[in-house]
Design a protein around this motif. Sequence first.
Motif: not given
Length: 503
Positions: A151-153, A156-162, A206-210, A213-220
Amino acid sequence: MYTYSFGHTKNETEKWSEHELADGMHELTLNTLSSGYGGRHNIRLGTDYDFGKKNVLSMVYTSQLGYGQDRTSMHGTGNSDKADDGDRRLHNVKLDYQSSFGLTAGMDFTYFDSPGTTVLASAMEEEKKSFFYKSNQRINRLLFYLNQEHALANGWELNYGAKYRTAHDNSYQFYYDGETGDLLTDNSLKSRRTEYTFNGYAGFSKNFGKRFSFDFSLAAELYHSETWHEWMLYPTLNANYRAKDGHMFQLSFSSNRSYPDYWSTQPTVQYVDSYTEVHGNPVLKPSSDYLAVLAYILKSKYVFALFYEEKPDHFAQLPYKLPDRLAEVNKFINYNFQRQMGIRMMAPYKIGKWWSGNGMLIAMQSRDKADDFYDIPFDRKKWVFVFRTSNTLTLSKQPDVVMNVSAFLQTKARQGIYDLGNYCDVTTSVKWTSPDKKAQLTLTGNDLFDSRNRMDLRIDYANQHSRTKFNKSNRNITLSFLYKFGGYKEKKRKEVDTSRLGH
C-alpha cells in the motif's frame, strides 16, 4: 474430511458414417453400448497455524484413490468388444504462508499415476484385430509461488510476484498380440518428458475519488518443453467509471494461457473400437486467450456488455476419415484461432414478494479457422444464442421452504468441422431450513428433461460425413441433509488442479 463415491454408468451411441476410399463409398452403421462402474476415496487433511497479527501457515494433504472397469461392445458394419480396467491415484501436498505485510508464498506438489489394462477384439470388413495393451501415466508436478502487495502513498497499491512450475511425465503404453502375447513394437511407447513454466508479473491499482478506479498488471510467461520454448506477454486491465448515480461503465481486458492434457502430447495410438482411433500430437502447443469486455450497468442491476474474445492456437480434438483405410482418427490440433464476439444482457426480475430471478441473454458470432487440418482446412462462422435463468420461489416462510429453478438453452453451434445440435438443461431444488438456521434438508432434481448429454453431432464438411447420437442419461435426484454445530461456517477450499491429468 473423507468421502467415498461409487456409481454405475451406461451409455449408448448410434453412428452413421460415409467413408470414401479408392474403391468407392462405404456406408457404416455403428451402434455402441458401454457400461461400467467406479469408485473413489477422497481424503483431505488440513491444518492452519496462526502466528498472530494475521500471519498464518496452512498445510494441506489431499488424496484421490479411484478404481473402475468399463465394458464396451459395438455392432453393425463393424464389431468389437473392449474391456478397460484401471486405477487412478493422486497425492497432493500444499504449503501456504500469508503474512501481515502482504507477502504470500508457498509450494504445491502433486503425484499422479493411472495404470490400466485394455483388451480389444474387433473386426471391420476383412480386417480383424486382437490385442491388449498396458499403459500408465505417471506425473510428478511441483509449483513454487511468491506474491507481494504494498500500500503506497496517495492510495496507490502495488503488487508483484512469480511462480515456477515443473512437471515430469514418465508414461508408457505396451501393446501385445491377443493370441500369442508377443510384444507389438510399432504401437508401443515408453516416454520421459519434462516441461516447465515460469511466470513473473507486476501490477498497480488506484482509486480516483468515488467515480474512477483502475488496475493494471503485466505478466511475462515462459513455456518450455521438448518441442516448444516460447515467451509470451499477458496484460490485464480493469477500469470503472461512475458517470452519476445509477450509471456505471466498466472496461476490462484479460489474457492468459491454456495447456493441453499431458497424454494428448504423447505420440500414442489408442484403439477405441474397430473403426475409431485416438492419436496423440507431440507438436501440440498451448493456446492464448484474450478477452475484452465493455459494459454499461444501470441502477446496479441491468447489464449490457459488448465482448470480443480471441484464442490464437486454440486446441481441440477433431475426427478425420483416412483416405486409405476404414478408420477415423481423433486428434488434438491447433487452430489458427477461435474467435467469439457479441453482446450479453443481464437483468433481475421480481414477481410479488415470493418470486425473484435473474435472466441472461447472449448473442454472439463464433468463428473457427485452421489452415493445417489434413487436406481440408476450414474457416467456419456461426451465430449462437444462449439463454440462462435462475429463479428463487419462496413457497413458505413458516416453515422456511424455498424452491430454486434454473434453465439453460443454447441454439445450434459449430466446433471445428462439427455441427452441434440445440442444448438445454433444467435443474430444480426444494430446501427446508429449520427456525434456528442450523438444519437444512434439500431435494434436488438435476437435468429434469434428460437432455444434457443427448446432443446430436453432425459432420457435413468437405468429404467428411457422419451423424452421431448420444443416448446418455444424466437425470438424477439428490436428497441431502446438513446440520451445523455451534457457530460453524464452511470455509472455501481450493480444489487440486487435475485438468491436465488422465488419459
